[in-house]
Design an enzyme around this catalytic site. Structure first.
Site, short mmCIF file in Angstrom:
data_model
loop_
_atom_site.label_atom_id
_atom_site.label_comp_id
_atom_site.label_asym_id
_atom_site.label_seq_id
_atom_site.Cartn_x
_atom_site.Cartn_y
_atom_site.Cartn_z
N ASP A 190 12.80 40.27 18.17
CA ASP A 190 11.44 39.87 18.51
C ASP A 190 11.07 38.63 17.73
OD1 ASP A 190 8.94 41.76 19.84
OD2 ASP A 190 8.37 40.00 18.68
N HIS A 192 8.26 38.26 16.25
CA HIS A 192 7.23 38.59 15.27
C HIS A 192 7.76 39.29 14.03
CE1 HIS A 192 5.22 38.28 19.23
NE2 HIS A 192 4.28 37.68 18.53
N SER A 288 -0.54 35.93 18.06
CA SER A 288 -0.13 37.32 18.32
C SER A 288 0.36 38.02 17.05
CB SER A 288 0.96 37.36 19.38
OG SER A 288 2.03 36.49 19.05
#
Length: 385
Positions: A190, A192, A288
């Site tokens: 990912d 993040h 995000s």
């Protein structure tokens, strides 16, 4: 090829076509049309065509096979992902050069300084949380592909620019690097950070803000609870279209443990409801990294600050657009916070932003102040013997 082999070849080819036709017909029958769809205006044909194109088995087969060849033979995915070692994936936004990147950096830094000035006019302190790139934190998992030269010192240069502008921007790279020995601070598949990485950053910001005594509100205690560990399909897996035929080739899913933070006093209202008739202590603005509840960054920041906050972060908009939107909001004008924490991933600094939703004269005013300050600083350095 003998006559018998030719007949067998034709028969097999027709059999495959028949099988694909049956498969496609089955998918075609599953189409669901809106009640107002009409045959006369072409909406019916367009809806069926769109569904058929999406479900067409040959297209899916070709996509899967081509993606599998790229992945197995060349270690590559679709544009958007960089495949590293040991099943680690990285966003290609951290690697590729940017057209007019240096000019974009100058423009974005001018906007950052303009935001600082607008907040300062209302006695609001800006705290900049510069999130280091995943590839900077985990260079040991990079393969042959390396970040472009302009990104080599991007994090350090961003910090230096913030320091020259008098913006409080604690170093987040060192504590994240130190935390790597206790677990992953970024997700493997990912873009993040993990909840642990988000917590490390929140604790660093909390120590800085408390140390500078930037908050005058009464402390409020928060507690964090952990949930069960579940598989997490990272957003970078979307650039490896191997499902469903070659799903076994995909890197294994990450393991994500959800964390939830709430006030220690369960009877006390949480979240933005606390600020209905009181001053807002902290506003969080960002990307995000802050907006997605999976990482629990706002919760970790609440606990570290011993203060509630309002979250103005947005998914898919970068760090600048949510900040500009926040400064134009009625909430900011009617209930300005004491502190604004601006979460800003380093990879966004060289990117161009579409600012067409904002008043051009206001944007020009923000940039003008920031650009003039930058030119004055450069001239001062040049004149130094």
């Amino acid at each position: 090829m003998t006559r018998q082999l030719r007949k067998l070849y034709v028969a097999l080819f027709l059999a495959v076509l028949a099988l694909l036709f049956v498969w496609s017909a089955r998918n075609l029958l599953s189409v669901t049309l809106p009640p107002d769809t009409s045959v006369l205006d072409g909406k019916w044909a367009k809806a069926v065509e769109s569904h058929y194109d999406k479900e067409f088995p040959v297209k899916r087969l070709g996509t899967n096979v081509w993606a599998a060849l790229d992945y197995l033979l060349f270690g590559e995915g679709r544009p958007g992902v960089i495949v590293g070692r040991n099943d680690w994936l990285f966003s290609d936004e951290e690697f590729k050069p940017v057209v007019n990147g240096e000019q974009n950096i100058a423009d974005n830094l001018a906007l950052v300084r303009g935001v600082r000035d607008q907040l300062a006019r209302q006695n609001i302190k800006l705290v900049l949380a510069i999130v280091p790139a995943k590839s900077r934190l985990y260079p040991e998992y990079l393969d042959e592909t390396q970040p472009a030269a302009m990104r080599t010192r991007l994090y350090e240069d961003f910090h230096a620019a913030a320091e020259r502008a008098g913006i409080l921007a604690p170093d987040l790279l060192k504590p994240l690097e130190q935390a790597k020995s206790n677990g992953e601070v970024f997700l493997r598949t990912d873009t993040h950070w993990t909840p642990m990485g988000a917590e490390v950053v929140a604790q660093t910001l909390g120590r800085t803000i408390r140390g500078d005594a930037l908050l005058s509100s009464e402390p409020q205690q928060f507690v964090t609870e952990t949930g069960e560990i579940k598989p997490h399909k990272g957003d970078l897996l979307n650039f490896l279209p191997l499902d469903p035929l070659f799903s076994d080739l995909l890197p294994p899913a990450d393991k994500l443990q959800q964390r939830t933070t709430h006030p220690a006093n369960d009877g006390e209202a949480g979240g933005d409801a606390l600020f209905a008739d009181t001053e807002v202590p902290v506003a969080l603005v960002g990307t995000s990294y802050s907006a997605n509840e999976r990482w629990n960054f706002p919760g970790a920041l609440r606990q570290s600050l011993a203060s509630d906050l309002v979250n103005h972060a947005e998914d898919g908009r970068g760090p600048l657009l949510p900040m500009l939107k926040f400064l134009q909001s009625e909430e900011f004008k009617s209930a300005p916070p004491q502190v604004v924490v601006w979460e800003f991933p380093e990879r966004y600094l060289p990117m161009q932003n579409d600012l067409s939703d904002f008043d051009p004269s206001w944007i020009a005013e923000l940039k003008k102040a920031g650009t003039a300050e930058s030119l004055a600083s450069t001239a001062g350095k040049t004149a130094t013997p």
